[in-house]
Design a protein around this motif. Structure first.
Motif, PDB file in Angstrom:
ATOM      1  N   MET A   1      -8.196  -9.161   2.288  1.00 53.47           N
ATOM      2  CA  MET A   1      -7.408  -8.040   2.764  1.00 53.47           C
ATOM      3  C   MET A   1      -7.017  -7.150   1.592  1.00 53.47           C
ATOM      4  SD  MET A   1      -5.539 -10.065   5.728  1.00 53.47           S
ATOM      5  CE  MET A   1      -6.559 -11.479   5.341  1.00 53.47           C
ATOM      6  N   LYS A   2      -7.403  -5.924   1.657  1.00 50.80           N
ATOM      7  CA  LYS A   2      -7.406  -5.057   0.488  1.00 50.80           C
ATOM      8  C   LYS A   2      -6.034  -4.902  -0.163  1.00 50.80           C
ATOM      9  CE  LYS A   2      -9.387  -0.664  -0.912  1.00 50.80           C
ATOM     10  NZ  LYS A   2     -10.081   0.536  -0.447  1.00 50.80           N
ATOM     11  N   TYR A   3      -4.970  -4.782   0.634  1.00 50.55           N
ATOM     12  CA  TYR A   3      -3.664  -4.498   0.044  1.00 50.55           C
ATOM     13  C   TYR A   3      -2.636  -5.600   0.326  1.00 50.55           C
ATOM     14  CZ  TYR A   3      -5.713   0.114  -0.365  1.00 50.55           C
ATOM     15  OH  TYR A   3      -6.543   1.151  -0.662  1.00 50.55           O
ATOM     16  N   ARG A   4      -3.106  -6.772   0.718  1.00 50.36           N
ATOM     17  CA  ARG A   4      -2.175  -7.811   1.162  1.00 50.36           C
ATOM     18  C   ARG A   4      -1.047  -8.065   0.158  1.00 50.36           C
ATOM     19  NH1 ARG A   4      -2.227 -12.259   4.602  1.00 50.36           N
ATOM     20  NH2 ARG A   4      -3.365 -10.878   5.983  1.00 50.36           N
ATOM     21  N   HIS A   5      -1.358  -8.130  -1.092  1.00 49.83           N
ATOM     22  CA  HIS A   5      -0.311  -8.462  -2.075  1.00 49.83           C
ATOM     23  C   HIS A   5      -0.014  -7.313  -3.033  1.00 49.83           C
ATOM     24  CE1 HIS A   5      -0.232 -12.538  -0.613  1.00 49.83           C
ATOM     25  NE2 HIS A   5      -1.528 -12.647  -0.797  1.00 49.83           N
ATOM     26  N   ALA A   6      -0.561  -6.153  -2.781  1.00 48.54           N
ATOM     27  CA  ALA A   6      -0.335  -5.025  -3.687  1.00 48.54           C
ATOM     28  C   ALA A   6      -0.307  -3.725  -2.896  1.00 48.54           C
ATOM     29  CB  ALA A   6      -1.431  -4.977  -4.740  1.00 48.54           C
ATOM     30  N   LEU A   7       0.650  -3.618  -1.977  1.00 50.35           N
ATOM     31  CA  LEU A   7       0.735  -2.426  -1.144  1.00 50.35           C
ATOM     32  C   LEU A   7       0.943  -1.194  -2.023  1.00 50.35           C
ATOM     33  CD1 LEU A   7       3.048  -3.770   1.691  1.00 50.35           C
ATOM     34  CD2 LEU A   7       0.565  -3.423   1.811  1.00 50.35           C
ATOM     35  N   GLY A  68      -1.467   8.458   0.738  1.00 50.74           N
ATOM     36  CA  GLY A  68      -2.046   7.322   1.426  1.00 50.74           C
ATOM     37  C   GLY A  68      -1.668   7.382   2.895  1.00 50.74           C
ATOM     38  N   PHE A  69      -2.389   6.637   3.722  1.00 53.29           N
ATOM     39  CA  PHE A  69      -2.143   6.645   5.160  1.00 53.29           C
ATOM     40  C   PHE A  69      -1.879   5.224   5.632  1.00 53.29           C
ATOM     41  CE2 PHE A  69      -4.109   7.534   9.615  1.00 53.29           C
ATOM     42  CZ  PHE A  69      -2.843   7.735  10.148  1.00 53.29           C
ATOM     43  N   ILE A  70      -0.676   5.000   6.155  1.00 46.60           N
ATOM     44  CA  ILE A  70      -0.338   3.720   6.776  1.00 46.60           C
ATOM     45  C   ILE A  70      -0.700   3.835   8.249  1.00 46.60           C
ATOM     46  CG2 ILE A  70       1.488   2.082   7.319  1.00 46.60           C
ATOM     47  CD1 ILE A  70       2.908   2.969   4.781  1.00 46.60           C
ATOM     48  N   MET A  71      -1.723   3.101   8.657  1.00 47.40           N
ATOM     49  CA  MET A  71      -2.250   3.176  10.017  1.00 47.40           C
ATOM     50  C   MET A  71      -1.552   2.133  10.890  1.00 47.40           C
ATOM     51  SD  MET A  71      -6.287   3.440   8.935  1.00 47.40           S
ATOM     52  CE  MET A  71      -6.144   1.989   7.882  1.00 47.40           C
ATOM     53  N   VAL A 119      -3.829   1.843   4.589  1.00 49.66           N
ATOM     54  CA  VAL A 119      -3.236   0.524   4.796  1.00 49.66           C
ATOM     55  C   VAL A 119      -3.154   0.235   6.288  1.00 49.66           C
ATOM     56  CG1 VAL A 119      -1.119  -0.835   4.535  1.00 49.66           C
ATOM     57  CG2 VAL A 119      -1.915   0.609   2.653  1.00 49.66           C
ATOM     58  N   ILE A 120      -3.590  -0.953   6.691  1.00 41.34           N
ATOM     59  CA  ILE A 120      -3.509  -1.360   8.103  1.00 41.34           C
ATOM     60  C   ILE A 120      -2.187  -2.072   8.329  1.00 41.34           C
ATOM     61  CG2 ILE A 120      -4.537  -2.744   9.932  1.00 41.34           C
ATOM     62  CD1 ILE A 120      -7.236  -2.393   8.520  1.00 41.34           C
ATOM     63  N   ASN A 121      -1.369  -1.488   9.186  1.00 42.65           N
ATOM     64  CA  ASN A 121      -0.020  -1.991   9.456  1.00 42.65           C
ATOM     65  C   ASN A 121       0.068  -2.510  10.883  1.00 42.65           C
ATOM     66  OD1 ASN A 121       2.758  -2.475   9.164  1.00 42.65           O
ATOM     67  ND2 ASN A 121       3.268  -0.425   9.921  1.00 42.65           N
ATOM     68  N   SER A 154      -1.871 -11.494  10.691  1.00 38.60           N
ATOM     69  CA  SER A 154      -2.256 -12.173   9.463  1.00 38.60           C
ATOM     70  C   SER A 154      -3.678 -12.707   9.564  1.00 38.60           C
ATOM     71  CB  SER A 154      -1.282 -13.317   9.183  1.00 38.60           C
ATOM     72  OG  SER A 154      -1.637 -14.014   8.009  1.00 38.60           O
ATOM     73  N   GLU A 155      -3.989 -13.292  10.696  1.00 39.75           N
ATOM     74  CA  GLU A 155      -5.311 -13.892  10.903  1.00 39.75           C
ATOM     75  C   GLU A 155      -6.411 -12.846  11.007  1.00 39.75           C
ATOM     76  OE1 GLU A 155      -7.571 -16.113  14.634  1.00 39.75           O
ATOM     77  OE2 GLU A 155      -5.390 -16.314  14.415  1.00 39.75           O
ATOM     78  N   LEU A 156      -6.113 -11.702  11.619  1.00 34.33           N
ATOM     79  CA  LEU A 156      -7.152 -10.735  11.948  1.00 34.33           C
ATOM     80  C   LEU A 156      -7.369  -9.663  10.878  1.00 34.33           C
ATOM     81  CD1 LEU A 156      -6.258 -10.294  15.723  1.00 34.33           C
ATOM     82  CD2 LEU A 156      -8.182 -11.584  14.769  1.00 34.33           C
ATOM     83  N   GLY A 157      -6.525  -9.626   9.852  1.00 35.79           N
ATOM     84  CA  GLY A 157      -6.835  -8.749   8.731  1.00 35.79           C
ATOM     85  C   GLY A 157      -5.916  -7.580   8.488  1.00 35.79           C
ATOM     86  N   ALA A 158      -4.717  -7.560   9.063  1.00 33.48           N
ATOM     87  CA  ALA A 158      -3.766  -6.510   8.734  1.00 33.48           C
ATOM     88  C   ALA A 158      -3.255  -6.707   7.312  1.00 33.48           C
ATOM     89  CB  ALA A 158      -2.592  -6.517   9.715  1.00 33.48           C
ATOM     90  N   ASP A 159      -2.880  -5.619   6.663  1.00 30.75           N
ATOM     91  CA  ASP A 159      -2.351  -5.682   5.304  1.00 30.75           C
ATOM     92  C   ASP A 159      -0.861  -5.987   5.274  1.00 30.75           C
ATOM     93  OD1 ASP A 159      -4.855  -4.830   4.099  1.00 30.75           O
ATOM     94  OD2 ASP A 159      -4.401  -2.847   4.907  1.00 30.75           O
TER      95      ASP A 159
END
Length: 313
Positions: A1-7, A68-71, A119-121, A154-159
């Protein structure tokens, strides 16, 4: 997940969200949304086209303004409680979450640039009516209630995950605890009435401080949504430390109260340019305001004006 720990918004990147998706779909697109459930629009070709057009507009604004865009996934009403009232099983609701995240992965691949991270929210909503909650969950009940959706995200890939239009301290704590359990960043966005207090009667400062105390400050940041700036400007004007924890705002276009909005048969979309100028005032009072967007009554016009007003500072 691209931004999981570094939003990126936690590193000072200016970000935007979308606007009032549900009010755009109902009042602008003429799409029926039972229980105000935006994901129901995705059941028809016309609805899919409307939602796609809406998020494409928002993505373009983000790239054009260098934000940036929080989706935010259209899952505010996709819990088993609200989804159950629409006749959907937990398995069907999980699939809605999966499809929402997959569509945002595609949107990110299409539009993201180094200057505009996407970012996927994963969005969750209040247990009760966000305008007039009829009951209040305990902390333990809230953690159980929100854990299902948070686990899916968490399981499906949201950041990250966000509780939007949250009406009480206990539900805010429950959301953060549910996110802590699966190690995904969380945000709590409280809504307020015209007096600047939560529907449960608690003050914003009290709410933010209480959630931080109960969770050892685990929330990434806090937000305010579904209220006009006039309803809370006085509350955020004292320079207190808790204001540093408020990192986002999604205001309503209208000055109407929640009760008045609930009864409204026509959309009050306010004045986009005036709303943008009010965001400038809010930004002067919230030192860590990195995330801006809209809520009820707002669309791409309001988001453009908000970005333009903040860029002119």
């Amino acid at each position: 997940m691209k931004y999981r720990h570094a939003l990126p918004q936690l590193r000072g990147q200016k970000m935007m969200t979308d606007g009032g998706l549900e009010t755009v779909l109902v009042f602008k697109e003429g799409i029926d949304l039972p229980l105000f459930a935006a994901f129901k629009a995705l059941e028809t070709e016309a609805g899919i086209e409307a939602v796609t057009r809406y998020f494409d507009q928002m993505a373009n604004i983000a790239v054009e303004t260098g934000r940036g865009f929080i989706m935010d996934t259209p899952t505010w009403r996709a819990s088993t409680k609200w989804g159950g009232e629409l006749g959907l099983s937990a398995a069907e609701l999980k699939e809605i979450h999966r499809e929402a995240i997959a569509s945002f992965i595609k949107l990110r691949e299409q539009y993201e640039t180094p200057q505009s991270p996407f970012v996927i929210n994963g969005l969750v909503g209040p247990h009760g009516d966000g305008y007039a909650p009829e009951s209040e969950l305990s902390i333990e009940e809230a953690q159980v209630y929100y854990s299902e959706q948070v686990q899916w995200f968490s399981e499906l890939g949201a950041d990250m995950v966000s509780g939007m239009t949250i009406t009480s301290i206990s539900e805010g704590i429950g959301i953060v605890k549910a996110a802590q359990a699966v190690n995904i960043p969380s945000v709590v966005s409280f809504t307020v009435e015209t007096d600047g207090r939560l529907p449960s009667g608690e003050g914003l400062a009290q709410a933010v401080n209480a959630v931080d105390r109960a969770t050892s400050g685990a929330a990434a940041y806090y937000m305010i949504n579904c209220a006009h700036p006039d309803h809370f400007l006085d509350v955020i004007s004292d320079g207190s430390d808790w204001l540093k924890r408020v990192g986002g705002l999604r205001a309503n276009a209208s000055r109407l109260s929640h009760a008045e909005l609930d009864r409204a048969e026509e959309l009050d979309d306010g004045n986009p340019q005036e709303l943008g100028q009010l965001y400038r005032r809010v930004a002067e009072l919230l030192p860590n305001l990195n995330v801006v967007g809209g809520c009820c009554g707002t669309d791409h016009r309001h988001i453009r004006e908000i970005c333009a007003a903040l860029d002119s500072v």
